[in-house]
Scaffold this motif. Structure first.
Motif, PDB file in Angstrom:
ATOM      1  N   THR A 143     -12.642   7.389  32.052  1.00 65.47           N
ATOM      2  CA  THR A 143     -12.956   6.274  32.940  1.00 65.47           C
ATOM      3  C   THR A 143     -13.173   6.834  34.333  1.00 65.47           C
ATOM      4  N   LYS A 144     -13.984   6.151  35.110  1.00 65.96           N
ATOM      5  CA  LYS A 144     -14.257   6.612  36.480  1.00 65.96           C
ATOM      6  C   LYS A 144     -13.102   6.308  37.429  1.00 65.96           C
ATOM      7  N   TYR A 145     -12.134   5.511  36.965  1.00 69.68           N
ATOM      8  CA  TYR A 145     -11.029   5.106  37.837  1.00 69.68           C
ATOM      9  C   TYR A 145      -9.897   6.128  37.761  1.00 69.68           C
ATOM     10  N   THR A 146      -9.550   6.691  38.908  1.00 73.71           N
ATOM     11  CA  THR A 146      -8.545   7.763  38.933  1.00 73.71           C
ATOM     12  C   THR A 146      -7.116   7.244  38.779  1.00 73.71           C
ATOM     13  N   ASP A 147      -6.900   5.947  39.000  1.00 73.71           N
ATOM     14  CA  ASP A 147      -5.542   5.401  38.908  1.00 73.71           C
ATOM     15  C   ASP A 147      -5.218   4.899  37.499  1.00 73.71           C
ATOM     16  N   CYS A 148      -6.042   5.270  36.524  1.00 69.94           N
ATOM     17  CA  CYS A 148      -5.802   4.886  35.130  1.00 69.94           C
ATOM     18  C   CYS A 148      -5.403   6.120  34.326  1.00 69.94           C
ATOM     19  N   ILE A 149      -4.459   5.933  33.425  1.00 66.68           N
ATOM     20  CA  ILE A 149      -3.979   7.018  32.575  1.00 66.68           C
ATOM     21  C   ILE A 149      -4.456   6.734  31.151  1.00 66.68           C
ATOM     22  N   ILE A 150      -5.041   7.734  30.514  1.00 68.13           N
ATOM     23  CA  ILE A 150      -5.529   7.576  29.147  1.00 68.13           C
ATOM     24  C   ILE A 150      -4.595   8.330  28.209  1.00 68.13           C
ATOM     25  N   VAL A 151      -4.133   7.653  27.168  1.00 69.42           N
ATOM     26  CA  VAL A 151      -3.262   8.253  26.158  1.00 69.42           C
ATOM     27  C   VAL A 151      -3.810   7.914  24.777  1.00 69.42           C
ATOM     28  N   TYR A 152      -3.263   8.590  23.756  1.00 71.65           N
ATOM     29  CA  TYR A 152      -3.822   8.470  22.411  1.00 71.65           C
ATOM     30  C   TYR A 152      -2.886   7.827  21.401  1.00 71.65           C
ATOM     31  N   SER A 153      -1.767   7.288  21.893  1.00 66.86           N
ATOM     32  CA  SER A 153      -0.869   6.519  21.016  1.00 66.86           C
ATOM     33  C   SER A 153       0.004   5.620  21.877  1.00 66.86           C
ATOM     34  N   LEU A 154       0.498   4.561  21.266  1.00 72.57           N
ATOM     35  CA  LEU A 154       1.406   3.668  21.986  1.00 72.57           C
ATOM     36  C   LEU A 154       2.686   4.408  22.366  1.00 72.57           C
ATOM     37  N   GLU A 155       3.159   5.267  21.470  1.00 74.54           N
ATOM     38  CA  GLU A 155       4.390   6.023  21.747  1.00 74.54           C
ATOM     39  C   GLU A 155       4.225   6.897  22.986  1.00 74.54           C
ATOM     40  N   GLU A 156       3.056   7.524  23.110  1.00 81.78           N
ATOM     41  CA  GLU A 156       2.764   8.351  24.282  1.00 81.78           C
ATOM     42  C   GLU A 156       2.767   7.488  25.543  1.00 81.78           C
ATOM     43  N   ALA A 157       2.193   6.297  25.456  1.00 76.28           N
ATOM     44  CA  ALA A 157       2.168   5.370  26.595  1.00 76.28           C
ATOM     45  C   ALA A 157       3.587   4.980  26.999  1.00 76.28           C
ATOM     46  N   LEU A 158       4.412   4.647  26.009  1.00 75.21           N
ATOM     47  CA  LEU A 158       5.786   4.209  26.307  1.00 75.21           C
ATOM     48  C   LEU A 158       6.615   5.327  26.933  1.00 75.21           C
ATOM     49  N   LYS A 159       6.366   6.572  26.547  1.00 81.14           N
ATOM     50  CA  LYS A 159       7.088   7.709  27.145  1.00 81.14           C
ATOM     51  C   LYS A 159       6.831   7.796  28.646  1.00 81.14           C
TER      52      LYS A 159
END
Length: 164
Positions: free
Chosen positions: A72-88
């Motif tokens: 994404t062009k937005y630098t304040d966004c974090i991209i992850v590949y699983s919900l577990e990774e997001a929750l960590k």
């Protein structure tokens, strides 16, 4: 303890949206969503993120996707590949919000300990649905009814559930 809250507006038939769009316009619900989520991390699927014209202000967006090439062009966004990774990424936060869509809500149901649901009192044709709430596992703690009016085409009720 980190509170993981699912926040959604769903119809009587659990409809959330169709063609990556909302099915209704409820200004008071948008205000409540903004009030609750501002200043927090919000976890969402890629399609939910892409349904926004731009990232929501004053919130950290964590986007879950299976697409390893997604950017994404937005630098304040974090991209992850699983919900577990997001929750960590949220482990040290007081409150984290899961904001959709349907697949992410279903995956997050086992991790969540709170649900902020706006129940829209109508049924809709949809392609995305909120998961069923098992009332053996969830207790309804607050309920606030909002009748339809000049700004709201449908009656709705704010429902707060906590895990039993």
């Amino acid at each position: 303890m980190n509170t993981i809250t699912l926040i959604a507006a769903a119809a009587e038939n659990n409809a959330l949206g169709k063609d990556n769009d909302l099915l209704w316009h409820l200004p008071d619900d948008f205000k409540r969503f903004k009030k609750l989520t501002t200043g927090h991390k919000i976890i969402m699927g890629r399609k939910t993120f892409e349904s926004f014209p731009k990232p929501l202000p004053n919130r950290t967006h964590i986007i879950v996707t299976r697409d390893k090439t997604y950017t994404t062009k937005y630098t304040d966004c974090i991209i992850v590949y699983s919900l577990e990774e997001a929750l960590k990424l949220c482990i040290n936060d007081d409150t984290t919000y899961i904001i959709g869509g349907g697949q992410i809500y279903s995956l997050a149901m086992e991790y969540a300990n709170k649900i902020e649901l706006t129940r829209v009192h109508e049924s809709f044709d949809a392609d995305t649905f909120f998961p069923l709430i098992d009332t053996n596992k969830w207790n309804l703690t607050t309920e606030e009814y909002h009748p339809k009016d000049e700004k709201h085409k449908y009656d709705f009720t704010y429902l707060t559930y906590v895990k039993a």
